[in-house]
Design an enzyme around this catalytic site. Structure first.
Site, PDB file in Angstrom:
ATOM      1  CG  ASP A  13      -1.689  -1.286   1.412  1.00  0.00           C
ATOM      2  OD1 ASP A  13      -2.092  -1.867   0.395  1.00  0.00           O
ATOM      3  OD2 ASP A  13      -1.874  -1.713   2.558  1.00  0.00           O
ATOM      4  CD  GLU A  49      -9.202  -2.307  -1.228  1.00  0.00           C
ATOM      5  OE1 GLU A  49      -9.314  -2.370   0.004  1.00  0.00           O
ATOM      6  OE2 GLU A  49      -8.874  -3.294  -1.929  1.00  0.00           O
TER       7      GLU A  49
END
Length: 539
Positions: free
Chosen positions: A14, A186
């Protein structure tokens, strides 16, 4: 100069990438591992230096967080002369709820000190802070819906943030985009470029179907964003033989001379000789890593990945890249434990290293036996990431247990349900210390040696332990003098320590394999193990 992907090997998921002046920074997720949030800096996008972690004991308490809970998708930004980090602490991984708390911390220097965290909300995870050109700020986040008759990923919510009070304005919250029909939208990051607001989001789940998509709007009004006609922006769903897989969730950055790059999570699967290369697509023992792709813009103002949406292993470096002054640091590690603090490569689970776990310095790491390696509260484990498919790791431990409930040794660890280790313990039937190998596979515990476990001779104070990891398989060895090594007769399948294997039975599969040192004494008497070195060498 060429960027060779992945640029951050091993568990670095991420990535949130920014540039300040001529320096690039990346923040990546740490989940239940402590300290929280991994930071790196670079001047060429190829060579990255690890920085001090921003989240210490004052910013984070993860006791009881489940495996792959904790710190999700930190967002790093820079505005008003300081660095801002928004991060999530996720308390539930499986089931209808997530019970997430989003926090904000700031610092004038990327190396800290970082402020005490401000609690923001719990609307959803993967929150990021957008600093608009007019000085207004907004929290952009995935939105979670627990209702079984709705999709759990309920679009992207935008909420104005008041920097003067350090609080959100809930009355301003609105959904700006619902994502594409791929769902699972997301990881939002919002940018203002050339009169447009560009929204980059991940979709498809962080597995083989993972992808990054782009939408844009002239305003920040509710549901005003339109998806790119060329989506997906980045994916490996349709490139199963590419060196890099699972690319998606990440962040966009421009260079001082106006080039554009995108940092993304990625993974590198391997296969057993008897397996197809497409189904299963493979086993990612190094977890989700970080890759960087070059970005271009088409005549309609939409971004695209240079070389195609599957990305490239080797990418052209920025024209204004500044090469490191000296030889880049390697990933090998040798620690004699002379310092009274642990180095930046070391991690503990859920809580910082401190007196309850043990002490370090003066040439030894002393671990006080606590709970088992299944424990999510009190555990004495110090570990580092696997960053290569092939490596050796070695230690030496002095340990004199008087019960089989006390154990200390060398572990290869994914989470509390998936791990193995070689350790010194006590066998009451033989009245002696022995060296055992055990594995916890989906919470099924197996002692491999039992009555065949080698006995530690009387008078031998220290036992050397070594693991040899060779992509698909790994083994353990022992020695009583550090020179004459003997293999323990157990060969373990490395796939048990992969995201993909864990995902077959458990929804938290977001970290990667670690190797480290541990002491257990669930009798409650706190037997101490003393380690005098640790060595990690990639092949």
């Amino acid at each position: 100069m060429t960027i060779s992907n992945p640029v951050l090997t091993g568990f670095h998921a991420d990535p949130s990438m920014i540039r300040v002046g001529d320096t690039y920074y990346i923040a990546s997720s740490t989940f239940e591992w402590f300290p929280g949030i991994r930071l790196h800096e670079s001047k060429d996008l190829e060579h990255w230096t690890t920085l001090p972690y921003p989240l210490g004991a004052e910013q984070l308490d993860m006791r009881g967080d489940p495996a792959s809970g904790g710190v999700w998708a930190p967002d790093l930004s820079y505005a008003d002369g300081r660095f801002w980090i928004v991060y999530s602490d996720v308390h539930i991984v499986n089931g209808a709820f997530k019970d997430v708390v989003n926090y904000l911390t700031t610092a004038e220097d990327i190396r800290g000190p970082w402020s005490r965290p401000v609690r923001l909300n719990g609307v959803g995870f993967d929150a990021s802070l957008f600093h608009d050109d007019d000085g207004r700020k907004y929290l952009v986040q995935q939105t979670w819906d627990h209702r079984e008759y709705r999709h759990a990923f309920h679009g992207i919510t935008l909420t104005e943030f008041d920097a003067s009070t350090m609080r959100l304005k809930p009355e301003t919250a609105r959904t700006i985009w619902n994502g594409t029909d791929v769902r699972l939208v997301e990881g939002p990051h919002l940018y203002r470029i050339g009169g447009w607001y560009y929204l980059f989001c991940a979709e498809g789940g962080t597995v083989w179907t993972h992808q990054e998509v782009v939408a844009r709007s002239r305003t920040l009004d509710a549901l005003s964003f339109e998806g790119s006609p060329t989506n997906p922006f980045l994916t490996n769903y349709d490139t199963p033989r590419s060196y890099l897989q699972k690319q998606g969730h990440g962040a966009l950055v421009d260079t001082p001379s106006g080039e554009w790059y995108y940092a993304s999570l990625c993974a590198r699967p391997w296969h057993h000789e008897t397996e197809s290369v497409t189904d299963p697509r493979g086993w990612c023992t190094l977890g989700r890593e970080t890759s960087i792709q070059k970005v271009g813009w088409d005549e309609d103002g939409w971004p695209y990945v240079v070389g195609g949406h599957g990305g490239q292993r080797y990418v052209e470096s920025p024209k204004d890249a500044i090469a490191p002054a000296g030889a880049p640091a390697g990933r090998d590690q040798h620690d004699e434990f002379d310092s009274d603090t642990l180095g930046l490569d070391w991690n503990t689970l859920r809580m910082p290293f401190g007196p309850a776990m043990g002490s370090v310095g003066g040439g030894s790491l002393r671990l006080i036996g606590q709970g088992s390696l299944c424990n999510t509260f009190d555990l004495s484990l110090v570990a580092r990431r696997w960053q290569a498919f092939d490596f050796d790791a070695e230690t030496c431990v002095a340990f004199d247990p008087k019960t089989y409930q006390a154990m200390a040794g060398l572990t290869n660890y994914y989470n509390d349900q998936h791990w193995s280790w070689a350790f010194v313990t006590y066998d009451e039937d033989r009245g002696a210390r022995v060296i055992e190998v055990a594995q916890n596979d989906r919470n099924r515990y197996t002692s491999f040696l039992r009555g065949r476990a080698p006995v530690v001779p009387e008078g031998v104070e220290r036992v050397w332990l070594r693991t040899r990891v060779r992509t698909r398989w790994y083994t353990y060895e022992y020695s009583f003098d550090g020179e004459d090594w003997r293999e323990l007769p157990v060969r373990l399948d490395a796939k048990v320590l992969s995201d993909d294997y864990v995902n077959q039975t458990y929804g938290g599969f977001f970290t990667g394999a670690f190797v480290g040192l541990a002491a257990v004494d669930y009798s409650g008497y706190g037997e101490v193990a003393t380690f005098d070195h640790f060595d990690y060498r990639e092949l």
